[in-house]
Motif scaffolding. Structure first.
Motif, PDB file in Angstrom:
ATOM      1  N   LEU A 126       0.822  -1.205   0.000  1.00  0.00           N
ATOM      2  CA  LEU A 126       0.000   0.000   0.000  1.00  0.00           C
ATOM      3  C   LEU A 126       0.862   1.262   0.000  1.00  0.00           C
ATOM      4  O   LEU A 126       0.576   2.221  -0.724  1.00  0.00           O
ATOM      5  CB  LEU A 126      -0.924   0.004   1.230  1.00  0.00           C
ATOM      6  N   CYS A 127       1.928   1.265   0.782  1.00  0.00           N
ATOM      7  CA  CYS A 127       2.730   2.475   0.953  1.00  0.00           C
ATOM      8  C   CYS A 127       3.912   2.602  -0.008  1.00  0.00           C
ATOM      9  O   CYS A 127       4.387   3.717  -0.236  1.00  0.00           O
ATOM     10  CB  CYS A 127       3.252   2.544   2.394  1.00  0.00           C
ATOM     11  N   SER A 131       2.525   4.088  -5.815  1.00  0.00           N
ATOM     12  CA  SER A 131       2.055   5.217  -5.000  1.00  0.00           C
ATOM     13  C   SER A 131       1.282   6.242  -5.819  1.00  0.00           C
ATOM     14  O   SER A 131       0.450   6.965  -5.275  1.00  0.00           O
ATOM     15  CB  SER A 131       3.229   5.879  -4.279  1.00  0.00           C
ATOM     16  N   ARG A 134      -2.488   5.928  -5.342  1.00  0.00           N
ATOM     17  CA  ARG A 134      -3.031   6.049  -3.988  1.00  0.00           C
ATOM     18  C   ARG A 134      -3.635   7.436  -3.764  1.00  0.00           C
ATOM     19  O   ARG A 134      -3.203   8.416  -4.342  1.00  0.00           O
ATOM     20  CB  ARG A 134      -1.944   5.801  -2.936  1.00  0.00           C
ATOM     21  N   THR A 138      -4.223   8.276   1.889  1.00  0.00           N
ATOM     22  CA  THR A 138      -3.395   7.085   2.072  1.00  0.00           C
ATOM     23  C   THR A 138      -1.917   7.450   2.098  1.00  0.00           C
ATOM     24  O   THR A 138      -1.167   6.960   2.952  1.00  0.00           O
ATOM     25  CB  THR A 138      -3.666   6.058   0.950  1.00  0.00           C
ATOM     26  N   CYS A 142       0.676   6.828   5.160  1.00  0.00           N
ATOM     27  CA  CYS A 142       1.926   6.089   4.956  1.00  0.00           C
ATOM     28  C   CYS A 142       3.129   6.917   5.398  1.00  0.00           C
ATOM     29  O   CYS A 142       4.055   6.393   6.034  1.00  0.00           O
ATOM     30  CB  CYS A 142       2.081   5.688   3.493  1.00  0.00           C
TER      31      CYS A 142
END
Length: 155
Positions: A126-127, A131, A134, A138, A142
């Motif tokens: 996710l991080c 990116s 995102r 988010t 992160c």
């Protein structure tokens, strides 16, 4: 003939399993992703046969769909073998069931991962991956890297 049906559970090492088996048993049939794949298989008979008759196939779908998909594939495989056979009797008993010694078989393989490392892998993806796709919320969570800062992202 035996086939391997792989239930690809996200963040459980499934991509590595797929890469290994697709190398041994081409063609490579993409398992991604859930509803999109299931829609393709439901609406496209050619794709459904291709996936179901492959020596190795992989499905990144919810567990509740694996049994139905497996049964559906086994019917397709059996129907195909029966229609190709000159002697259909080799696949049937007097009750109309398939002879266990001669019917095709499938192995359903699933991998699991310890929950903490699976969660960390999800956070890493996710991080640190893609990116650009995102949301700002988010990305901020992160960057802060604290649960209490981004509870709506992490929950």
């Amino acid at each position: 003939q035996c086939r391997i049906i792989y239930h690809h559970v996200g963040k459980s090492g499934g991509t590595t399993v797929e890469d290994t088996f697709f190398h041994m048993y081409p063609p490579e049939l993409k398992s991604c992703c859930g509803g999109k794949l299931m829609g393709k298989l439901a609406n496209d008979e050619k794709s459904r046969k291709k996936y179901c008759t492959a020596k190795f196939s992989s499905y990144q779908i919810l567990g509740k769909y694996v049994e139905g998909l497996t049964k559906s594939c086994m019917r397709i495989i059996l129907d195909e073998l029966t229609s190709e056979s000159d002697d259909n009797e080799q696949y049937n008993t007097t009750e109309g069931k398939h002879d266990l010694g001669k019917r095709p078989r499938s192995i359903v393989l699933t991998t699991y991962r310890e929950p903490i490392s699976r969660t960390l892998s999800s956070i890493h993806q996710l991080c640190n991956k893609q990116s650009g796709k995102r949301t700002n919320e988010t990305l901020e969570a992160c960057a802060e890297c604290r649960y209490d800062f981004g509870t709506e992202v992490w929950d």
